[in-house]
Design an enzyme around this catalytic site. Structure first.
Site, PDB file in Angstrom:
ATOM      1  N   ASP A   1       0.807  -1.223   0.000  1.00  0.00           N
ATOM      2  CA  ASP A   1       0.000   0.000   0.000  1.00  0.00           C
ATOM      3  C   ASP A   1       0.839   1.272   0.000  1.00  0.00           C
ATOM      4  OD1 ASP A   1       0.997  -0.289   2.573  1.00  0.00           O
ATOM      5  OD2 ASP A   1      -0.924  -0.179   3.594  1.00  0.00           O
ATOM      6  N   HIS A   2       1.966   1.274   0.724  1.00  0.00           N
ATOM      7  CA  HIS A   2       2.706   2.520   0.901  1.00  0.00           C
ATOM      8  C   HIS A   2       3.471   2.947  -0.359  1.00  0.00           C
ATOM      9  CE1 HIS A   2       1.675   2.241   5.057  1.00  0.00           C
ATOM     10  NE2 HIS A   2       2.480   3.219   5.418  1.00  0.00           N
TER      11      HIS A   2
ATOM     12  N   ASP B   1       3.516  -0.708  11.569  1.00  0.00           N
ATOM     13  CA  ASP B   1       3.083   0.612  11.104  1.00  0.00           C
ATOM     14  C   ASP B   1       2.440   1.320  12.277  1.00  0.00           C
ATOM     15  OD1 ASP B   1       2.481   2.213   8.407  1.00  0.00           O
ATOM     16  OD2 ASP B   1       0.849   2.506   9.821  1.00  0.00           O
TER      17      ASP B   1
ATOM     18  N   SER C   1      11.624   6.558  17.810  1.00  0.00           N
ATOM     19  CA  SER C   1      10.904   5.402  17.264  1.00  0.00           C
ATOM     20  C   SER C   1      11.740   4.130  17.404  1.00  0.00           C
ATOM     21  CB  SER C   1      10.538   5.640  15.800  1.00  0.00           C
ATOM     22  OG  SER C   1      11.706   5.724  15.035  1.00  0.00           O
TER      23      SER C   1
HETATM   24 FE1  SF4 Z   1      -1.223   4.634   4.770  1.00  0.00          FE
HETATM   25 FE2  SF4 Z   1      -0.186   5.361   7.117  1.00  0.00          FE
HETATM   26 FE3  SF4 Z   1      -1.657   7.086   5.678  1.00  0.00          FE
HETATM   27 FE4  SF4 Z   1      -2.809   5.061   6.833  1.00  0.00          FE
HETATM   28  S1  SF4 Z   1      -1.739   6.740   7.869  1.00  0.00           S
HETATM   29  S2  SF4 Z   1      -3.159   5.732   4.740  1.00  0.00           S
HETATM   30  S3  SF4 Z   1      -1.263   3.457   6.657  1.00  0.00           S
HETATM   31  S4  SF4 Z   1       0.335   6.202   5.130  1.00  0.00           S
END
Ligand code: SF4
Length: 792
Positions: free
Chosen positions: A126-127, A191, A678
């Site tokens: 997704d990223h 994440d 982090s």
């Molecule tokens: Fe993607 Fe993170 Fe944005 Fe959610 S917060 S859409 S996981 S980049």
């Protein structure tokens, strides 16, 4: 409204559950064998924990954590306070990883030598998908430009039996909520918005890759027991107020640090009124106040959501667990703080720019903009992301679009929509939501992170101050379009949509009107939505989906191109000891680091992120923003040659590289709270990669200290903090007593013999936090080496 005292709450018990009358029939039923929680086992363990804790009432967060303890006696044996003090060894039920962070996690997992993951695991692409023109072409281009990463992830997933969600399937957190989340479980995700899954009443915690690998290898995962903040919800949202406004309001109260080391546990009559996806929005943005995670007691709306997403067996099991008292707090449970929020009093809120905790109620936003002297102009509106892409969000937004279309209006500024998943995209399309949005000017982007993570190729505003409104969760500078001058405000999807029709920041859709082409005024009616589709969700393109519970295919070759600049196999780190006994070899001091040194100083982010899967390349950034205490310069280190007495000055990574090339192990001397920030495993991997065997600190940040131990670096603390300044670059340090410690001698102490460049020799005393297991990791060269050695 805000009560900060510790108090008992009779309201802590969740809402009474009745049988669901949900009418949302799913079109399909999933195989729930691997996603139905082992409630009997969890409840059994919790009963044992209750005995250890003298049957005191527990919060929901405690019930979930303690029922996942690896060894309750060990974790709870301290006798003192647990929350905020004890370290818990936990066994999570599941791991989810996104495509950027999965790379190093998988490379580490591979070096453990296991044939499959110890817990169900999934990967989500997704990223890495960039938003430019719209879903179809954006997806094709991103698949081509990231082919080597996707091929690697897919082949590793096949080999180890991991569920692989292809590019186009959607955003990790939306997919987890739709497919894997289940009330009462503990899960990890690589994440920071993993807590989104908390909308289904579980604990979902965002971690670094090394922590995920703990769960994937069956190693107990350690967490300092968080404090628990109770958020007591009363009243009911109405009009334009949405769950997004609840969390935007709370972010303003708690600030970006208010949730650190704490779980936000919502309770009270206001919880049951919220849709499951609305609760997920609230849990998602708990990350913005630094919370470990957020959770809610099990509700009828959660049951309805499970049923609507094809998981009736999970709903039935959760009903039973709830009837046993597992899925809500005990009556009388105590919170570390209680915050009262009356939902009936909430109004829409807009947060920003540049920080998610600058909260302004909508009614005051126009004057706020004026006071700041900003142009009263909106340049774009963006909705969607993992935070706000539910069916409910989209139907509410479509309702506004329908009203506008009927009045003859179109959006005045670019209006972009990113569906959270293929299921949401397909259901939106089937139910006419997409066409309704496109009719008023929306562009629907790929089911991915896109503009939320800077993957927005924006051409209309370059280096110009401008304001955008998004329904996303983060609004740091440059996050969306790379332009530091773009002011990013966070709001609910409905407020973003209404503003996109006005093009002005001061527009208040509750009180203000727009002017129609006819000259007549037009006012939006409050948006109406539907939490679940009457006809059920449709799955859309199932080619993007994995087969459930895939069997590992050990014969699969993991694809990494030999000349790849983004991926590199991890070579297991060699043990420091070899045949030379159990003291470390003499270590040369690379440098003495001055002051604050976070994991960002040790391994910088930004342009380096593309090398996350390539340890050699990313190690070029080692400590490049750290200050050398000898001289006070940034990114300067000295290479002292004992034989000639000469000193070369170079960058820190360059000197570390020279040491590695000469096979010369080394150490660092560092200041207080080394490695805060982090939980980035690269900050431990990179020094180890260049040959660092030990780091001596005035103090360590706990998570980084554990990460160093996992990679086979010995963290030692100065017994006397003044000794910090007695050791400098080019000095040689030898351990004395480490062998005794490793061999388990009682009261073993580790001293350091320091030989200065001048020839002066002295000894200093150190402290350590190494456990018996961690000493085994050190001896083996890393935790993963140790795990591998246990297999043979
Ligand atoms: Fe993607 Fe993170 Fe944005 Fe959610 S917060 S859409 S996981 S980049």
């Amino acid at each position: 409204m805000l009560s900060t005292t510790l108090r008992s709450s009779a309201l802590a018990a969740g809402p009474t559950l009745r049988r669901s009358l949900a009418t949302h029939t799913p079109f399909y039923e999933k195989d729930c064998s691997s996603i139905t929680p082992p409630y009997a086992q969890l409840i059994g363990k919790l009963e044992h924990v209750r005995e250890l804790l003298n049957n005191r009432p527990l919060t929901l967060a405690e019930k979930i954590l303690y029922s996942h303890l690896n060894d309750p006696e060990k974790s709870l044996s301290g006798g003192g306070k647990i929350r905020g003090e004890s370290y818990l060894q936990l066994t999570p039920q599941r791991v989810a990883m996104q495509d950027a962070s999965a790379q190093m996690a998988l490379l580490q997992f591979m070096s453990a030598g296991l044939s499959q993951c110890a817990v169900p695991t999934s990967i989500h692409c997704d990223h890495l998908i960039q938003a430019i023109n719209g879903a179809e072409s954006d997806l094709k281009r991103s698949i081509t430009s990231n082919k080597e990463v996707f091929d690697f992830l897919e082949s590793a997933a096949r080999k180890y039996g991991i569920e692989f969600w292809k590019p186009g399937s959607g955003i990790i957190h939306q997919i987890v909520l739709e497919n894997y989340a289940a009330p009462g479980i503990l899960m990890l995700g690589t994440d920071s918005h993993t807590p989104n899954a908390g909308g289904l009443g579980l604990l979902a915690i965002g971690v670094g890759g090394a922590d995920a690998v703990d769960a994937m290898t069956g190693t107990p995962w350690e967490l300092k027991a968080p404090q628990v903040v109770g958020i007591h919800l009363t009243g009911k949202l109405s009009g334009w107020a949405t769950p997004k406004d609840l969390i935007l309001h709370l972010a303003g109260k708690l600030t970006v640090r208010g949730g650190t080391g704490r779980i936000l546990e919502y309770f009270g009559p206001g919880v049951a009124n919220q849709s499951c996806t609305g609760l997920a929005t609230v849990a998602n943005m708990g990350a913005e106040v630094g919370a470990t995670t957020s959770t809610f007691p099990y509700t009828e709306n959660m049951r309805a959501y499970l049923n609507a997403t094809g998981r009736a067996p999970v709903a039935r099991a959760a009903d039973h667990a709830a009837s046993m008292g597992f899925l809500n707090a005990d009556k009388g449970a105590e919170y570390d703080e209680v915050i009262e929020i009356n939902l009936s009093e909430l109004e829409p809120t807009i947060n920003g720019p540049f920080t998610p905790d600058l909260a302004t109620p909508l009614s005051k936003f126009g004057s706020f903009v004026k006071e700041q002297g900003w142009k009263d102009e909106l340049s774009a509106g963006l909705i969607g992301s993992c935070t706000n892409s539910s069916y409910e969000d989209m139907t509410q937004v479509a309702d506004l679009a329908k009203q506008a279309k009927a009045a003859g209006l179109v959006t005045k500024v670019p209006f972009l929509c990113t569906p959270g998943s293929e299921q949401i995209r397909a259901t939106m399309e089937r139910d006419g939501i997409t066409s309704t949005l496109e009719d008023v000017g929306a562009v629907v982007l790929a089911n991915a992170c896109g503009p939320c993570i800077g993957q927005w190729k924006r051409d209309d505003m370059k280096d110009e101050e401008n304001a955008i409104l998004t329904s996303f969760n983060r609004n740091f500078k440059s996050r969306n379009d790379g332009n530091r001058l773009t002011m990013n405000f966070l709001a609910s999807p409905t407020i973003v949509t209404a503003m996109a029709f006005s093009g002005s920041l001061s527009f208040n859709p509750i009180t203000d009107t727009l002017t129609l082409p006819s000259g007549k005024p037009f006012r939006f009616a409050p948006p109406a939505g539907q939490d679940l589709p009457t006809e059920g969700f449709t799955q859309g393109n199932t080619n993007y989906y994995p087969s459930p519970t895939p069997e590992p295919q050990p014969e699969t070759e993991i694809i990494i191109c030999a000349d790849s600049q983004r991926l590199e196999l991890l070579e297991p780190f060699p043990s420091h000891f070899g045949n030379r006994g159990l003291e470390l070899p003499p270590l040369k001091v690379l440098m003495r680091v001055r002051g604050k040194c976070t994991t960002d100083h040790i391994s910088a982010a930004g342009p380096w992120l593309k090398y996350k899967g390539h340890l050699t390349n990313i190690s070029e950034n080692l400590l490049i923003t750290a200050v050398n205490d000898e001289g006070g310069d940034v990114n300067v280190a000295f290479d002292y040659d004992q034989a000639t007495g000469e000193t070369d000055t170079d960058t820190i990574p360059a000197v570390a590289k020279r040491f590695k090339a000469r096979n010369e192990p080394w150490t660092l001397v560092v200041d207080d709270n080394y490695g805060e920030g982090s939980a980035r495993e690269h900050a431990a991997l990179q020094p180890r990669f260049y040959g660092c065997a030990m780091i001596v600190a005035r103090s360590f940040a706990r998570i980084h200290e554990t990460n160093l131990k996992k990679q086979g670096v010995l963290p030692l603390w100065f017994a006397d903090k003044n000794d910090y300044s007695r050791i400098g670059s080019g000095d040689v340090v030898q351990t004395i007593g480490l062998a005794d410690l490793i061999e388990g001698r009682q009261n073993a102490e580790v001293k350091l013999k320091v030989t200065k460049r001048t020839g002066e020799v002295f000894e200093i005393l150190t402290k350590h936090t190494m456990s018996e297991d961690q000493l085994k990791w050190l001896r083996a060269g890393s935790a993963l080496n140790f795990i591998r050695s246990q297999l043979s």
